[in-house]
Design a protein around this motif. Structure first.
Motif, PDB file in Angstrom:
ATOM      1  N   ASP A  75      25.771  38.366  29.424  1.00 17.57           N
ATOM      2  CA  ASP A  75      27.171  38.286  29.827  1.00 17.57           C
ATOM      3  C   ASP A  75      27.412  36.878  30.372  1.00 17.57           C
ATOM      4  N   LYS A  77      29.544  35.714  32.523  1.00 15.58           N
ATOM      5  CA  LYS A  77      29.694  35.656  33.983  1.00 15.58           C
ATOM      6  C   LYS A  77      28.337  35.538  34.670  1.00 15.58           C
ATOM      7  N   ASP A  81      26.364  32.293  36.574  1.00 18.65           N
ATOM      8  CA  ASP A  81      25.865  32.455  37.943  1.00 18.65           C
ATOM      9  C   ASP A  81      24.362  32.184  38.013  1.00 18.65           C
TER      10      ASP A  81
ATOM     11  N   MET B  17      33.616  31.734  42.021  1.00 22.05           N
ATOM     12  CA  MET B  17      33.528  33.083  41.472  1.00 22.05           C
ATOM     13  C   MET B  17      33.992  34.104  42.507  1.00 22.05           C
ATOM     14  N   TYR B  21      37.012  36.898  42.147  1.00 25.60           N
ATOM     15  CA  TYR B  21      36.878  38.317  42.486  1.00 25.60           C
ATOM     16  C   TYR B  21      37.841  38.703  43.613  1.00 25.60           C
ATOM     17  N   TYR B 218      36.818  29.053  34.135  1.00 25.28           N
ATOM     18  CA  TYR B 218      35.571  28.811  34.861  1.00 25.28           C
ATOM     19  C   TYR B 218      34.366  28.933  33.934  1.00 25.28           C
ATOM     20  N   LEU B 219      34.366  29.993  33.096  1.00 22.01           N
ATOM     21  CA  LEU B 219      33.221  30.202  32.203  1.00 22.01           C
ATOM     22  C   LEU B 219      33.301  29.324  30.960  1.00 22.01           C
ATOM     23  N   ASP B 223      34.144  36.464  25.874  1.00 17.06           N
ATOM     24  CA  ASP B 223      33.879  37.402  24.783  1.00 17.06           C
ATOM     25  C   ASP B 223      34.027  38.820  25.332  1.00 17.06           C
ATOM     26  N   GLN B 225      32.248  41.027  26.174  1.00 18.34           N
ATOM     27  CA  GLN B 225      31.274  41.422  27.182  1.00 18.34           C
ATOM     28  C   GLN B 225      31.756  41.137  28.612  1.00 18.34           C
ATOM     29  N   VAL B 226      32.646  40.164  28.806  1.00 15.47           N
ATOM     30  CA  VAL B 226      33.091  39.864  30.173  1.00 15.47           C
ATOM     31  C   VAL B 226      33.965  40.977  30.734  1.00 15.47           C
ATOM     32  N   SER B 227      34.505  41.826  29.855  1.00 15.83           N
ATOM     33  CA  SER B 227      35.289  42.929  30.389  1.00 15.83           C
ATOM     34  C   SER B 227      34.457  44.209  30.374  1.00 15.83           C
ATOM     35  N   GLU B 228      33.172  44.025  30.517  1.00 17.03           N
ATOM     36  CA  GLU B 228      32.255  45.164  30.583  1.00 17.03           C
ATOM     37  C   GLU B 228      32.456  45.802  31.971  1.00 17.03           C
ATOM     38  N   THR B 231      30.563  45.024  35.865  1.00 15.06           N
ATOM     39  CA  THR B 231      30.853  43.839  36.672  1.00 15.06           C
ATOM     40  C   THR B 231      32.339  43.536  36.742  1.00 15.06           C
ATOM     41  N   ALA B 232      33.158  44.124  35.868  1.00 12.63           N
ATOM     42  CA  ALA B 232      34.574  43.769  35.886  1.00 12.63           C
ATOM     43  C   ALA B 232      35.437  44.840  36.534  1.00 12.63           C
ATOM     44  N   TRP B 259      30.000  39.511  46.273  1.00  6.55           N
ATOM     45  CA  TRP B 259      29.587  38.560  45.230  1.00  6.55           C
ATOM     46  C   TRP B 259      28.394  37.729  45.703  1.00  6.55           C
ATOM     47  N   TRP B 262      25.395  39.926  45.472  1.00  8.43           N
ATOM     48  CA  TRP B 262      25.072  40.103  44.048  1.00  8.43           C
ATOM     49  C   TRP B 262      24.354  38.872  43.500  1.00  8.43           C
ATOM     50  N   SER B 263      24.897  37.698  43.847  1.00  9.53           N
ATOM     51  CA  SER B 263      24.364  36.461  43.276  1.00  9.53           C
ATOM     52  C   SER B 263      23.105  35.992  44.007  1.00  9.53           C
ATOM     53  N   VAL B 295      21.015  45.677  40.965  1.00  9.54           N
ATOM     54  CA  VAL B 295      22.023  46.664  40.589  1.00  9.54           C
ATOM     55  C   VAL B 295      21.943  47.855  41.523  1.00  9.54           C
TER      56      VAL B 295
END
Lengths: 400, 334
Positions: A75, A77, A81, B17, B21, B218-219, B223, B225-228, B231-232, B259, B262-263, B295
């Motif tokens: 992904d 994003k 990161d 980021m 969010y 930013y990215l 595609d 996948q970013v609206s998966e 994470t979205a 965030w 997470w990061s 996760v």
């Protein structure tokens, strides 16, 4: 202020001399996410290469190659990161990865290209990565999907075909393959008489085939489809109506059921299919496969050998550059495949180190074949042509 | 010194980021925190905004439609408007559904949107996505380009926050709280409930669209996948609930906090050895496994907060109820 001091203290700790002997390379991969099951063997491949380097003298002045792993989750994003973390916090000198074309593209554009760091992907095949304005920073050890289209176009032209009709199944893979073919063939001097997409899994394609044939006197049909989805049906419909008798295509058509259901005698001498081949009997691949299997891994795992090669070329580039300067490493990545250089096979780190120290040119022959980066950082890949042999099975011969 | 500089740059990406969010969490706060709309389709509106931004600003390409090369601020406006229009259509169809049914409907709609972006190859390049998206300020010399982009994101968050604070204490905000707490009562005093629910849904979705437009920049690559959803959509829910729903500062705090967790957990898991031996058992492949711990950690935080602090870190402050009635009259008479 206190916070700032502790950050400074932490910074001082991280750059203490004990750690500075390590050369850090980012290992960015989709550890979690949709391709997780593919990634574990790829990481094992990357780590094997790092271990080969460290076991035979390490990098530069005996510095250890340390792979800093980060999760790109397939992904953009997460990849941005993860890359930001390994580039800024771990100060890696180059990156192996990422997995998935979208993740690699995002990572490269948002992080590694602006930071001037080279990245070598072992899994991303999207043609769009070739077009990135990357200032010579983005490489990959897997061939772009575009190459198979161009390879087939050249092969068809060399066979003597000048007028072809094109049809493709409307999916991600076949549509991309067909687009490259249809763009390359006219450049060589051929003509595309008609080009039509079709939806897979229909019971009959008589109408589509008739439309394609009526558009002009094509000599053969270039068919981009999965054999089970629409490929076999289109060949059968074409033969029944007597509209096309000769076919060109790609690896998605290579299956024994095509011969069994159409007939070996009908297809013999009338069908040519390209297919990526890895030189599995090469010395280099055997060296990789033996070492990889000795650790309990499957050498046939998809992209595992590409992961090995991606890591090994990064190590070679650091050695060749003679420094950990990221710009010098990116430049050196294009200098490790000198055709006149000394041949280096997978695992031969000591030999490579000695050759570079002696100032000799080197030519890395990887586990996946020759890893010759072109100006776009792509490798051409090796393809073969499948035809129907005397025993009624597919026979593959490499294209030279 | 170089190491410190690295941490600063990492902090800039974290804040960029986190800000994106925060916008998503603020958008959800209008919908869920203010009005009680259970929207699980955040990813869909994010994707509409992101693809609008991407297709309107990228140079001409054979892979997808576009080539308009609209100026970035104008494209961001279009992203907001288009998200709002899509949200209006969705609201017309299903805003009257009770909360859990609305959740199911919006989840489905987000999935439909994702599949459209994935399958309409002629327009979006399908699973391969759109790349080379222009980013605001990218022509500045590094690191100022990244810092300027971060500043823009944070400024947008601040402006949205101020507007939403104003909305929250206004009669509009109190009416939204009334609809959230008791729809029948709100309807009984003559409020057009469906109309205001639609309004809240559309405004929230416009903010999600804006967040999508910023994410695309930013990215530089978008595609399907970013609206998966993990994470979205669900991460945004965790942020809002952890921070404190119906509290705008809580939404922002939750976004940055979650965030960062997470990061930055990736930095901690990076220190783990790949193998260790405990009680005679060898636990291998730790570097692969540790990725899943992150996760798991997010789920654990959500559980902990829901159990121990359901109102979030910064609980809701009710402007109307907390104000003494005498002060109220004073103000009215002055």
């Amino acid at each position: 202020m206190k916070k700032l001091l502790s950050v400074v203290a932490l910074g001082a700790l991280m750059s203490s001399p004990a750690l500075s002997a390590d050369v850090k390379v980012g290992s960015v991969a989709g550890v979690t996410g949709p391709i997780a099951e593919l990634v574990a063997p790829i990481l094992a491949g990357r780590n094997l290469a790092a271990d080969h380097v460290n076991a035979a003298g390490g990098l530069l002045d005996g510095n250890r190659l340390v792979m800093i792993q980060a999760d790109s989750q397939c992904d953009a994003k997460a990849a941005v990161d993860a890359a930001s973390k390994v580039v800024n916090v771990d100060r890696v000198v180059a990156i192996v990865g990422a997995s998935c074309s979208g993740a690699t593209s995002g990572m490269a554009q948002a992080v590694t290209i602006p930071a001037g760091i080279a990245s070598v992907s072992d899994t991303s095949t999207a043609p769009s990565i070739t077009d990135l304005d990357d200032n010579g920073r983005v490489f990959r050890t897997v061939p772009s999907d575009a190459y198979q289209g161009a390879t087939l176009a050249q092969y068809a032209y060399d066979l003597g075909f000048r007028r072809l009709a094109v049809t493709y199944a409307n999916d991600d893979y076949n549509a991309g393959f067909a687009a490259v073919f249809a763009a390359t063939f006219p450049e060589l001097g051929g003509t595309i008489t008609a080009s039509q997409a079709h939806e897979p899994a229909k019971p009959s394609y008589r109408a589509e085939v008739a439309t394609l044939a009526s558009a002009g006197d094509a000599e053969a049909l270039a068919l981009f489809a999965y054999y089970g989805g629409s490929g076999i049906t289109i060949i059968r419909n074409s033969l029944e109506a007597g509209l096309f008798s000769r076919f060109l295509g790609g690896d998605a058509m290579v299956d024994q059921s095509v011969i069994d259901r159409i007939g070996a005698d009908t297809l013999r001498g009338n069908i040519w299919l390209t297919q990526p081949i890895s030189e599995e009997d090469s010395v280099s691949h055997m060296a990789f496969a033996d070492a990889f299997a000795a650790r309990g891994n499957d050498p046939q795992a998809p992209f595992a050998a590409h992961g090995y090669d991606a890591t090994f070329v990064v190590a070679l580039a650091i050695e060749k550059a003679g420094s950990t300067d990221s710009a010098a490493i990116a430049k050196a990545l294009t200098q490790i495949n000198d055709p006149d250089g000394e041949i280096i096979n997978a695992g031969e780190w000591a030999k490579a180190k000695a050759a570079i120290a002696a100032g000799k040119a080197i030519n890395y022959e990887g586990a996946t074949g020759s890893v010759d980066f072109d100006a776009n950082g792509d490798v051409p890949g090796s393809y073969g042509i499948s035809t129907v042999g005397g025993k009624g099975t597919w026979q593959v011969a490499p294209i030279h | 010194m170089e190491q410190l500089y690295g941490y600063v740059l990492y902090g800039v990406t974290l804040a960029s980021m986190g800000g994106i969010y925060a916008l998503l969490a603020l958008g959800l706060n209008i919908q869920w925190g203010f009005t009680g709309l259970f929207n699980t389709g955040i990813a869909g509106f994010l994707a509409v905004g992101a693809y609008t931004q991407a297709l309107l600003t990228t140079p001409l390409s054979s892979r997808h439609i576009g080539g308009i090369e609209l100026p970035i601020p104008l494209a961001m406006l279009c992203a907001m408007v288009l998200s709002a229009i899509v949200a209006y259509g969705v609201a017309r169809a299903c805003i009257r559904l009770r909360s859990d049914y609305l959740a199911i409907a919006t989840l489905g709609i987000a999935e439909i949107l994702r599949l459209i972006f994935k399958n309409e190859l002629w327009a979006t390049n399908g699973p391969r996505g759109v790349s080379q998206i222009p980013r605001a300020f990218e022509d500045l010399p590094p690191p100022w380009n990244a810092i300027a982009f971060m500043a823009m994101v944070l400024l947008i968050v601040l402006v949205v926050y101020l507007l939403m604070e104003r909305a929250r204490v206004s009669p509009w905000g109190r009416m939204m709280a009334a609809i959230r707490e008791n729809e029948e009562a709100a309807a009984a005093i003559g409020k057009h409930v469906a109309h205001y629910r639609t309004e809240s849904f559309v405004i929230g979705a416009a903010m999600m669209g804006l967040a999508g437009a910023l994410l695309a920049q930013y990215l530089k690559q978008i595609d399907p996948q970013v609206s998966e959803p993990v994470t979205a959509t669900f991460l945004v829910w965790v942020m809002l609930i952890a921070g404190g729903s119906a509290n705008n500062r809580g939404a922002i705090l939750g976004a940055f906090l979650i965030w960062t967790i997470w990061s930055a957990t990736q930095i901690l898991t990076g220190f783990l050895p790949n193998e260790f031996v405990a009680f005679g058992y060898t636990v291998g492949n730790l570097q692969v496994r540790s990725a899943y711990v992150r996760v798991f950690l997010i789920g654990l935080i959500l559980q902990f907060i829901l159990q121990r602090r359901p109102q979030g870190l910064l609980p809701e402050k009710r402007p109307a109820a907390s104000r003494p009635s005498s002060a109220h009259t004073d103000r009215d008479s002055s």
